[in-house]
Scaffold this active site. Structure first.
Site, PDB file in Angstrom:
ATOM      1  CB  SER A   1      -0.955  -0.047   1.194  1.00 26.50           C
ATOM      2  OG  SER A   1      -2.007   0.882   1.044  1.00 26.50           O
TER       3      SER A   1
ATOM      4  CG  HIS B   1      -5.528  -2.733   0.474  1.00 23.87           C
ATOM      5  ND1 HIS B   1      -4.937  -2.272  -0.690  1.00 23.87           N
ATOM      6  CD2 HIS B   1      -4.930  -2.058   1.501  1.00 23.87           C
ATOM      7  CE1 HIS B   1      -4.029  -1.356  -0.385  1.00 23.87           C
ATOM      8  NE2 HIS B   1      -3.995  -1.211   0.928  1.00 23.87           N
TER       9      HIS B   1
END
Length: 279
Positions: A101, A253
């Site tokens: 991320s 994610h």
């Protein structure tokens, strides 16, 4: 193999890192976590990696056990420079970097700042193409008590709700996970530091810089990523000239938590392919 968890003064802050040194491995892997996270997010991946490689996992300021001073500049550029200074301190000239991320964006900054330090990059659902914060929010961050607003905003969503957003299978969320991701926010100083980050964080690297990054890059994305959608990964693959994209089924994610074994196998294959290319 030796394991060290330490806090080192670097670049005007206290940097926490964990060093798993493998004396029979010639490869070093550097792990960089994402926003509102810490090295804890690699807890499933590190045990797999350290069997074969030297592994360094760092808490990016102001997260985890690293410093939360309001005098540090919380830009991606400065975070990348801080990590590079850690590598210099440890005497590591080259490494593979794995960023999740926000950590992926820091990894890209490192690859841009010092290409010779990076043998290859693995970008896990990497932040990309985000603009800088709006001027109104940046100016508001100078208000004396703005950090209370930041704390209230994060409290409203809560750790468990945020975890529900970043994983595809909510059954993975247990007390250990919730407690681990909540731990950094038990220190109130983090909210003042996050306020500083609002005005320091520049936008993500633009396409013209991404296209200049030559490091071999492996992009690993969750098929159901709701934070950094798969379309971003596909766009990033187009802009990074020496990259490959792998999509994980039934994942969101937080791929280091959701699919650690698959992520590890892809990383190991990526490193092995580059080693063969050097022979």
């Amino acid at each position: 193999m030796t394991e060290v968890g330490a806090i080192q003064p670097i670049n005007g802050t206290e940097l926490y890192y964990e060093y798993h040194r493998h004396y029979n491995s010639s490869e070093t892997i550097l792990l960089i976590h994402g926003f509102l996270s810490s090295s804890f997010s690699f807890r499933q991946l590190v045990p797999l990696l350290k069997k074969k490689y030297t592994v360094i996992s760092v808490d990016i300021p102001p997260f985890g056990k690293s410093g939360k001073t309001t005098t540090f500049r919380y830009s991606y550029n400065n975070m990348a420079k801080t990590v590079l200074q850690l590598l210099d301190f440890l005497g590591i000239q080259q490494t593979f970097v794995i960023g999740h991320s926000m950590g992926g964006q820091i990894a890209l900054n490192i690859s841009h700042l010092k290409p010779s330090a990076i043998k290859g990059a693995v970008l896990l659902s990497s932040s990309s193409y985000l603009k800088r914060m709006k001027n109104s929010l940046r100016y508001s961050s100078y208000l004396p008590f703005f950090h209370h607003y930041v704390k209230l905003h994060l409290a409203r969503s809560g750790v468990k709700e945020n975890l529900n957003r970043v994983v595809h299978n909510a059954k993975l969320i247990d007390k250990e996970m919730v407690d681990g991701y909540m731990q950094p926010f038990l220190n109130n100083d983090i909210f003042k530091a996050l306020t500083r980050m609002i005005r320091d964080r520049e936008g993500d690297l633009p396409p013209e810089i991404l296209r200049s990054i030559k490091a071999p890059s492996l992009l690993i994305w969750g098929e159901h990523d709701r934070v950094v959608p798969l379309d971003i990964g596909k766009r990033l693959q187009q802009d990074l000239p020496n990259s490959k994209l792998i999509v994980l089924k039934d994942a969101g994610h937080l791929v280091p938590e959701e699919k650690p074994e698959e992520v590890y196998q892809h990383i190991a294959s990526f490193i092995a392919s580059l080693e063969r290319a050097e022979v």
